[in-house]
Design a protein around this motif. Structure first.
Motif, PDB file in Angstrom:
ATOM      1  N   THR A   1      -3.349 -10.961   1.328  1.00 56.73           N
ATOM      2  CA  THR A   1      -2.640  -9.694   1.194  1.00 56.73           C
ATOM      3  C   THR A   1      -2.563  -9.337  -0.282  1.00 56.73           C
ATOM      4  OG1 THR A   1      -1.285 -10.205   3.133  1.00 56.73           O
ATOM      5  CG2 THR A   1      -0.512  -8.436   1.679  1.00 56.73           C
ATOM      6  N   VAL A   2      -3.062  -8.167  -0.632  1.00 57.26           N
ATOM      7  CA  VAL A   2      -2.933  -7.696  -2.008  1.00 57.26           C
ATOM      8  C   VAL A   2      -1.472  -7.324  -2.247  1.00 57.26           C
ATOM      9  CG1 VAL A   2      -3.636  -5.958  -3.689  1.00 57.26           C
ATOM     10  CG2 VAL A   2      -5.297  -6.852  -2.046  1.00 57.26           C
ATOM     11  N   VAL A   3      -0.855  -7.970  -3.219  1.00 59.44           N
ATOM     12  CA  VAL A   3       0.572  -7.736  -3.471  1.00 59.44           C
ATOM     13  C   VAL A   3       0.821  -7.133  -4.848  1.00 59.44           C
ATOM     14  CG1 VAL A   3       1.333  -9.537  -1.901  1.00 59.44           C
ATOM     15  CG2 VAL A   3       0.857 -10.116  -4.285  1.00 59.44           C
ATOM     16  N   ARG A   4      -0.215  -7.132  -5.711  1.00 61.95           N
ATOM     17  CA  ARG A   4      -0.005  -6.588  -7.056  1.00 61.95           C
ATOM     18  C   ARG A   4      -1.332  -6.123  -7.634  1.00 61.95           C
ATOM     19  NH1 ARG A   4       3.366  -9.549 -11.922  1.00 61.95           N
ATOM     20  NH2 ARG A   4       4.446  -7.694 -12.679  1.00 61.95           N
ATOM     21  N   LEU A   5      -1.294  -4.982  -8.294  1.00 64.91           N
ATOM     22  CA  LEU A   5      -2.488  -4.431  -8.937  1.00 64.91           C
ATOM     23  C   LEU A   5      -2.202  -4.228 -10.419  1.00 64.91           C
ATOM     24  CD1 LEU A   5      -3.235  -1.653  -6.286  1.00 64.91           C
ATOM     25  CD2 LEU A   5      -4.420  -3.839  -6.469  1.00 64.91           C
ATOM     26  N   TRP A   6      -3.273  -4.264 -11.207  1.00 65.92           N
ATOM     27  CA  TRP A   6      -3.156  -3.934 -12.627  1.00 65.92           C
ATOM     28  C   TRP A   6      -4.202  -2.882 -12.940  1.00 65.92           C
ATOM     29  CZ3 TRP A   6      -6.363  -3.853 -16.847  1.00 65.92           C
ATOM     30  CH2 TRP A   6      -5.753  -3.712 -18.098  1.00 65.92           C
ATOM     31  N   ALA A   7      -3.763  -1.779 -13.449  1.00 66.06           N
ATOM     32  CA  ALA A   7      -4.670  -0.702 -13.836  1.00 66.06           C
ATOM     33  C   ALA A   7      -3.993   0.158 -14.884  1.00 66.06           C
ATOM     34  CB  ALA A   7      -5.049   0.151 -12.621  1.00 66.06           C
ATOM     35  N   ASP A   8      -4.777   0.623 -15.821  1.00 62.36           N
ATOM     36  CA  ASP A   8      -4.279   1.530 -16.864  1.00 62.36           C
ATOM     37  C   ASP A   8      -3.121   0.911 -17.625  1.00 62.36           C
ATOM     38  OD1 ASP A   8      -4.284   3.809 -18.386  1.00 62.36           O
ATOM     39  OD2 ASP A   8      -3.127   5.004 -16.953  1.00 62.36           O
ATOM     40  N   GLY A   9      -3.193  -0.439 -17.786  1.00 63.21           N
ATOM     41  CA  GLY A   9      -2.197  -1.131 -18.594  1.00 63.21           C
ATOM     42  C   GLY A   9      -0.880  -1.389 -17.909  1.00 63.21           C
ATOM     43  N   ALA A  10      -0.782  -1.147 -16.596  1.00 63.30           N
ATOM     44  CA  ALA A  10       0.494  -1.325 -15.904  1.00 63.30           C
ATOM     45  C   ALA A  10       0.263  -2.054 -14.581  1.00 63.30           C
ATOM     46  CB  ALA A  10       1.171   0.030 -15.654  1.00 63.30           C
ATOM     47  N   TYR A  11       1.346  -2.690 -14.087  1.00 64.80           N
ATOM     48  CA  TYR A  11       1.309  -3.391 -12.805  1.00 64.80           C
ATOM     49  C   TYR A  11       1.847  -2.473 -11.702  1.00 64.80           C
ATOM     50  CZ  TYR A  11       0.551  -7.622 -15.569  1.00 64.80           C
ATOM     51  OH  TYR A  11       0.047  -8.549 -16.426  1.00 64.80           O
ATOM     52  N   HIS A  12       1.268  -2.621 -10.522  1.00 60.10           N
ATOM     53  CA  HIS A  12       1.643  -1.786  -9.388  1.00 60.10           C
ATOM     54  C   HIS A  12       1.811  -2.686  -8.165  1.00 60.10           C
ATOM     55  CE1 HIS A  12       0.369   1.939 -11.543  1.00 60.10           C
ATOM     56  NE2 HIS A  12      -0.453   1.070 -12.129  1.00 60.10           N
ATOM     57  N   PRO A  13       3.047  -2.954  -7.733  1.00 57.52           N
ATOM     58  CA  PRO A  13       3.253  -3.810  -6.556  1.00 57.52           C
ATOM     59  C   PRO A  13       2.943  -3.071  -5.263  1.00 57.52           C
ATOM     60  CG  PRO A  13       5.362  -3.065  -7.432  1.00 57.52           C
ATOM     61  CD  PRO A  13       4.320  -2.580  -8.386  1.00 57.52           C
ATOM     62  N   LEU A  14       2.634  -3.858  -4.221  1.00 53.65           N
ATOM     63  CA  LEU A  14       2.373  -3.341  -2.882  1.00 53.65           C
ATOM     64  C   LEU A  14       3.320  -4.023  -1.909  1.00 53.65           C
ATOM     65  CD1 LEU A  14      -0.544  -3.338  -4.441  1.00 53.65           C
ATOM     66  CD2 LEU A  14      -1.434  -2.808  -2.176  1.00 53.65           C
ATOM     67  N   THR A  15       3.688  -3.320  -0.862  1.00 53.13           N
ATOM     68  CA  THR A  15       4.515  -3.893   0.195  1.00 53.13           C
ATOM     69  C   THR A  15       3.659  -4.115   1.434  1.00 53.13           C
ATOM     70  OG1 THR A  15       5.188  -1.714   1.016  1.00 53.13           O
ATOM     71  CG2 THR A  15       6.572  -2.749  -0.679  1.00 53.13           C
ATOM     72  N   GLY A  16       4.222  -4.846   2.405  1.00 49.07           N
ATOM     73  CA  GLY A  16       3.500  -5.136   3.637  1.00 49.07           C
ATOM     74  C   GLY A  16       2.742  -6.449   3.523  1.00 49.07           C
ATOM     75  N   VAL A  17       2.592  -7.120   4.657  1.00 44.16           N
ATOM     76  CA  VAL A  17       1.880  -8.400   4.696  1.00 44.16           C
ATOM     77  C   VAL A  17       0.853  -8.361   5.816  1.00 44.16           C
ATOM     78  CG1 VAL A  17       3.797  -9.739   3.743  1.00 44.16           C
ATOM     79  CG2 VAL A  17       3.632  -9.395   6.207  1.00 44.16           C
ATOM     80  N   GLY A  18      -0.133  -9.272   5.713  1.00 40.98           N
ATOM     81  CA  GLY A  18      -1.134  -9.384   6.765  1.00 40.98           C
ATOM     82  C   GLY A  18      -2.151  -8.266   6.720  1.00 40.98           C
ATOM     83  N   TYR A  19      -2.853  -8.098   7.831  1.00 42.74           N
ATOM     84  CA  TYR A  19      -3.959  -7.160   7.883  1.00 42.74           C
ATOM     85  C   TYR A  19      -3.590  -5.808   8.481  1.00 42.74           C
ATOM     86  CZ  TYR A  19      -6.691 -11.301   6.800  1.00 42.74           C
ATOM     87  OH  TYR A  19      -7.187 -12.425   6.203  1.00 42.74           O
ATOM     88  N   ALA A  20      -2.359  -5.652   8.892  1.00 46.11           N
ATOM     89  CA  ALA A  20      -1.931  -4.342   9.372  1.00 46.11           C
ATOM     90  C   ALA A  20      -1.803  -3.398   8.168  1.00 46.11           C
ATOM     91  CB  ALA A  20      -0.608  -4.440  10.115  1.00 46.11           C
ATOM     92  N   PRO A  21      -2.480  -2.249   8.175  1.00 49.57           N
ATOM     93  CA  PRO A  21      -2.428  -1.328   7.015  1.00 49.57           C
ATOM     94  C   PRO A  21      -1.118  -0.569   6.956  1.00 49.57           C
ATOM     95  CG  PRO A  21      -3.793  -0.390   8.742  1.00 49.57           C
ATOM     96  CD  PRO A  21      -3.372  -1.760   9.227  1.00 49.57           C
ATOM     97  N   VAL A  22      -0.031  -1.311   6.883  1.00 49.04           N
ATOM     98  CA  VAL A  22       1.308  -0.723   6.851  1.00 49.04           C
ATOM     99  C   VAL A  22       1.992  -1.197   5.572  1.00 49.04           C
ATOM    100  CG1 VAL A  22       3.531  -0.555   7.997  1.00 49.04           C
ATOM    101  CG2 VAL A  22       1.440  -0.704   9.373  1.00 49.04           C
ATOM    102  N   GLY A  23       2.350  -0.266   4.726  1.00 50.61           N
ATOM    103  CA  GLY A  23       2.996  -0.613   3.462  1.00 50.61           C
ATOM    104  C   GLY A  23       2.761   0.496   2.457  1.00 50.61           C
ATOM    105  N   GLU A  24       3.279   0.302   1.250  1.00 53.80           N
ATOM    106  CA  GLU A  24       3.185   1.324   0.215  1.00 53.80           C
ATOM    107  C   GLU A  24       2.737   0.697  -1.099  1.00 53.80           C
ATOM    108  OE1 GLU A  24       6.953   3.191  -0.071  1.00 53.80           O
ATOM    109  OE2 GLU A  24       6.818   4.219   1.874  1.00 53.80           O
ATOM    110  N   VAL A  25       2.122   1.552  -1.927  1.00 55.21           N
ATOM    111  CA  VAL A  25       1.705   1.156  -3.269  1.00 55.21           C
ATOM    112  C   VAL A  25       2.575   1.915  -4.264  1.00 55.21           C
ATOM    113  CG1 VAL A  25      -0.191   0.991  -4.911  1.00 55.21           C
ATOM    114  CG2 VAL A  25      -0.648   0.842  -2.452  1.00 55.21           C
ATOM    115  N   ALA A  26       3.216   1.171  -5.146  1.00 54.00           N
ATOM    116  CA  ALA A  26       4.052   1.816  -6.162  1.00 54.00           C
ATOM    117  C   ALA A  26       3.170   2.597  -7.124  1.00 54.00           C
ATOM    118  CB  ALA A  26       4.874   0.766  -6.911  1.00 54.00           C
ATOM    119  N   ASP A  27       3.442   3.912  -7.233  1.00 53.68           N
ATOM    120  CA  ASP A  27       2.688   4.784  -8.137  1.00 53.68           C
ATOM    121  C   ASP A  27       1.188   4.645  -7.858  1.00 53.68           C
ATOM    122  OD1 ASP A  27       2.036   6.548 -10.126  1.00 53.68           O
ATOM    123  OD2 ASP A  27       2.298   5.103 -11.762  1.00 53.68           O
TER     124      ASP A  27
END
Length: 939
Positions: free
Chosen positions: A369-395
């Motif tokens: 499960t992708v829980v954190r991204l880094w792009a454009d010098g900032a971190y972006h957390p994600l919610t939701g677990v597993g393979y169900a495409p249910v959750g949100e990406v911060a910004d």
């Protein structure tokens, strides 16, 4: 089960004269152009239709190999009589029949003995056959639990089907790690390579193409792949032209399936034991026969006496008991989600001293499960677990292009819920996590793939640690999408995306990316970098597609540890089993997971990368493995894993290796115990392994090791049980010989009754003895430890000696109490019949107590629980009940020359049995005392 398109031996490739005709022979298929392949094999680029596939399956049969390795029932039953013990008893029965025919007058007892020996052989063969047949059926049914599937196109849709449902003309989709399910002709190939070792013996990967090739031997056709081989790199699509027994692998299978299996070390030890016992029995019987004949004893009586000695030394129930004990072990492991494919490999698990384990899916839940991204010098957390495409990406705005690029560089497919199954991934779980993250950010992967269709691909490999796809953009330009290990990909980047603008990558920005990757990895996340670039054409070279890239960002994904793994790791520590994590992940990620599950506890574990391993010579590697500290091997290749396994084995360790991919197959096969993942593993890994984890959990390995140790200990228990009573049967006969008593203290018929009626069932119950609570609190047994060790022989002599003293005492006490001179005793003397009845009953009763005594090695049987194995209590009661029938039932009295025993007699015998149990309890107490003392001295 065979294809009409190819059969028999290897056929040469040949050009097809004239136009391509449907149903062309397999020998012509490699020389056809791609368009002609579909015509000749009556297929389609969209795959077969469901109705057409069903019709072909009816006419061609299933894609299975015939079960040539299974013997028919009658040969298997006849093999039971080829056992050395059975041969000895059959010969004894034949000689007894002959003696009955020659003696004058004829004694009915001699005929009864002959039939009794023959009955023992028949019944023992029946028991052995039933257990072997049951074990074989169990192994087959458990083997069927391992999924064997393949991906095909049917009606233009990709489907996952059982490999046995393939038919000629099917269009198969292959990816790196897949086993080839049938003989196929490639029609698409992207950097494809196969391992043909199963067919040709060549271990090196061989490149494969989709173009037509000149005529030549079919196995050398570079555009064909064959059943039994595996795709080790790239992707491909191929049309099936031969299935089942009509494949090249099927041809080899017919030649080799009936070959006899090699004996395992356990089999060889038992066979050697049988030869020694048989030799001792024959030699002892011959010597005693030679001693008694000159004394004037009748020839037949002397022969019967010698025969009793021989029978007393033969453990007739051993083969059946050994078989059922191993079969019970297999069933118990299967209930704990561990499938052992070789019955006799069960006991080898008990000596495992090192486990080289991978991380994903074994220690973790294999639901990335992708829980954190880094792009454009900032971190972006994600919610939701597993393979169900249910959750949100911060910004989500700054990372949408990052996730779009990642999704367009994937081969996996997200499968929606179906029936009892929830969301799942068809393909690599890491890619599945990227697809789910993209969906959470609002990226419609299907729309994006339609807007930017794939035109080329450079598959991932373990050397460059990258994967790239080339796609045609809506403006008719071409772009490469690349993902892979951060450091490897960053080295190929010249720019970074900043607010949608391509900005040159400076030393400072490069250091910022490295720091971000380290921070994500330090949190136990698996980190992938994603980059893109414009390319000049649809098929750029590898170096062009993966150079001068623009970094889009980093993805950090998390695969949570399985909750049961920590307890399993603790159990391995107590059992003296060393755990070494061997993974391709970043060292920081590996250490974080290892700490969560308890593999690493020290502040500074030894962490070695694949590059560092390359710099070590054999002496350096041996010194590294010799360290007693915690060891993590990261960023390793299959070659590294193989080298580490070999080095451990050269140090005398028994190594279990876990793996799930095709690249793990060499190490799995070379390990003492190869352990493959049943749910997430590839077909190649499952084929190479001895054990398959149906739930992919490391805890199942620990359980299987404990059960393997228990099986080995149970084998030793019933060996002690069987051979100790042989001493009790033999010693009275020897005592009678040396005291010149004219009759035997126990007859051959009585011995057979003990071996068959009173011994087999308790021995089988001991084979089913539950695992001792402290079995995982002891160190592994040495690799070269013999089944009949000094400790085992000591317990046999100790317990057998006590039984022998008891039965000798009751026999000679009855003889002495009668007041009759020894020379006046005959078979019909009441005191003699009572005495031999006491001997038989004494052995049976003492064996009941002996069965209780051997249940544990060191622990008191009272602490283990007298009733914790009810089957053993029941089997012992059956034996005593049979002995009572022999003593009291007139028809059986006539057969066994026995007499009724009174309450005092039974009380005396029970007292001797209790004395045996008490003596064994004292011995165990002394062992525990010495162990406690040695621990105290060690402190």
């Amino acid at each position: 089960m065979t294809s009409v398109l190819h059969g028999g031996g290897p056929a040469p490739c040949g050009a097809v004269p004239g136009p391509v005709e449907p149903g062309a022979p397999a020998s012509a298929v490699p020389s056809l152009p791609v368009s002609g392949v579909f015509v000749a094999l009556e297929g389609s680029p969209r795959g077969l239709g469901a109705a057409e596939a069903a019709g072909r399956r009816i006419s061609h049969g299933t894609n299975d190999l015939p079960a040539f390795g299974r013997r028919r029932i009658w040969p298997r039953l006849a093999a039971q009589f080829a056992d050395l013990f059975a041969v000895m008893l059959l010969a004894a029965s034949a000689i007894t029949f002959l003696s009955y025919g020659l003696e004058q007058p004829r004694d009915p007892a001699t005929l009864q003995l002959a039939f009794a020996i023959l009955a023992v052989v028949l019944l023992n063969a029946g028991i052995g056959f039933a257990q072997e047949y049951s074990a074989e059926r169990t192994a087959q049914s458990l083997q069927a639990m391992v999924p064997r599937t393949c991906r095909v196109l049917r009606d233009g849709e990709r489907q996952e089907l059982p490999a046995r449902d393939l038919v000629p003309g099917d269009l198969v989709v292959l990816e790196a790690g897949d086993a080839v399910p049938a003989d196929c002709r490639l029609v698409e190939a992207q950097e494809a390579a196969v391992n043909n070792a199963a067919l040709t013996g060549e271990s090196d990967a061989v490149a494969r193409v989709a173009d037509a090739v000149p005529p030549g031997p079919l196995l050398e056709a570079r555009n064909c792949v064959f059943m039994g081989t595996d795709l080790v790199a790239g992707t491909a699509k191929a049309v099936v032209f031969a299935t089942g027994a009509g494949t090249e692998f099927g041809r080899l299978f017919r030649l080799t399936a009936a070959a006899p299996r090699q004996q395992t070390p356990l089999q060889r030890q038992v066979a050697a034991m049988a030869r020694r016992v048989a030799g001792v029995a024959l030699a002892t019987g011959a010597v005693l026969f030679a001693v008694r004949v000159p004394s004037g004893q009748p020839f037949v009586d002397t022969f019967v006496f010698a025969l009793g000695v021989m029978v007393a030394l033969v453990p007739e129930g051993l083969p059946a008991t050994l078989s059922v004990s191993l079969a019970i072990g297999v069933r118990r492991m299967a209930r704990r989600h561990a499938l052992v494919k070789q019955l006799l490999a069960v006991e080898a698990l008990g000596s495992t001293s090192v486990v080289c384990t991978d991380k994903t899916g074994t220690l973790t839940q294999a639901e990335m499960t992708v829980v954190r991204l880094w792009a454009d010098g900032a971190y972006h957390p994600l919610t939701g677990v597993g393979y169900a495409p249910v959750g949100e990406v911060a910004d989500a705005g700054p990372v949408r292009e990052l996730l779009r690029a990642a999704a367009l560089c994937c081969d996996a497919r997200l499968v929606p819920p179906s029936g009892p199954l929830g969301w799942r991934v068809l393909g690599d779980t890491t890619e599945g996590a990227l697809l789910v993250a993209a969906a959470k950010a609002g990226v419609d992967t299907a729309v994006e793939e339609a807007r930017s269709p794939r035109v080329a691909e450079h598959p991932f490999d373990s050397v460059r640690k990258l994967m790239s796809t080339v796609r045609r953009e809506p403006d008719d330009t071409y772009a490469a999408y690349v993902k892979g290990a951060p450091l490897e990909l960053l080295a190929r980047c010249v720019a970074v995306d900043r607010n949608g603008t391509r900005t040159p990558l400076t030393d400072a920005s490069r250091a910022e990316v490295v720091a971000a990757a380290d921070e994500l990895a330090g949190q136990g996340l698996r980190v992938l970098a994603v980059a893109t670039r414009r390319v000049s054409g649809p098929r750029p070279a590898l170096d062009d597609a993966e150079s001068e890239l623009t970094l889009r960002g980093l993805t950090g994904m998390y695969d949570p540890p399985r909750p049961e793994v920590r307890d399993a790791v603790d159990a391995c520590r107590r059992a003296g089993i060393r755990i070494v994590m061997v993974t391709g992940d970043h060292p920081l990620t590996a250490e974080a997971v290892a700490r969560r599950v308890g593999i690493v506890r020290a502040p500074d574990p030894t962490v070695v990368t694949g590059a560092a391993l390359d710099a070590l010579d054999d002496a350096g590697l041996d010194a590294l493995l010799d360290g007693a500290g915690e060891l993590l091997l990261c960023r390793v290749s299959p070659e590294h894993k193989m080298r580490v396994v070999t080095a451990f084995q050269q140090r005398g360790e028994v190594v279990a290796v876990t793996g799930d991919g095709a690249n793990d197959a060499p190490a799995l096969k070379h390990a003492d115990i190869g352990v493959a993942m049943g749910a997430s593993g590839t077909d190649v890994a499952r084929e190479a392994a001895v054990m398959v984890l149906l739930d992919d959990s490391f805890a199942s390995i620990t359980t299987a090791v404990g059960l393997g140790r228990s099986v080995y200990r149970n084998i030793r228990k019933f060996l002690i049980y069987l051979f100790s009573h042989n001493i009790a049967e033999l010693v009275p006969i020897l005592a009678a010989t040396f005291t010149r008593f004219p009759l035997v203290p126990i007859t051959a018929v009585q011995i057979l009754a003990i071996d068959l009626g009173s011994d087999v069932l308790p021995a089988l119950a001991l084979g089913a003895e539950p695992m001792e609570k402290d079995v995982m609190d002891r160190p592994p047994r040495p690799r070269h430890e013999r089944l009949f060790s000094a400790g085992v022989m000591g317990r046999i002599c100790f317990l057998g000696g006590i039984q022998a003293l008891g039965v000798c005492a009751v026999f000679f006490w009855h003889i002495h109490a009668s007041g009759i001179p020894a020379t006046d005793f005959t078979k019909d003397t009441p005191a003699y019949r009572e005495a031999i009845t006491m001997v038989q009953a004494g052995i049976v009763v003492s064996q009941f107590f002996n069965a209780l005594a051997v249940r544990t090695d060191r622990q008191s049987v009272f602490r283990a629980g007298l009733l914790s194995n009810p089957w053993l209590i029941g089997a012992g009661c059956v034996g005593i009940g049979l002995m009572a029938a022999i003593s009291y039932a007139p028809p059986l009295q006539a057969v066994f020359d026995t007499a009724p025993l009174n309450a005092t007699d039974w009380a005396v015998l029970a007292g001797f049995g209790a004395l045996l149990l008490a003596a064994e309890e004292v011995r165990k107490w002394m062992v525990r005392l010495r162990r406690t003392s040695s621990k105290g001295e060690g402190r």
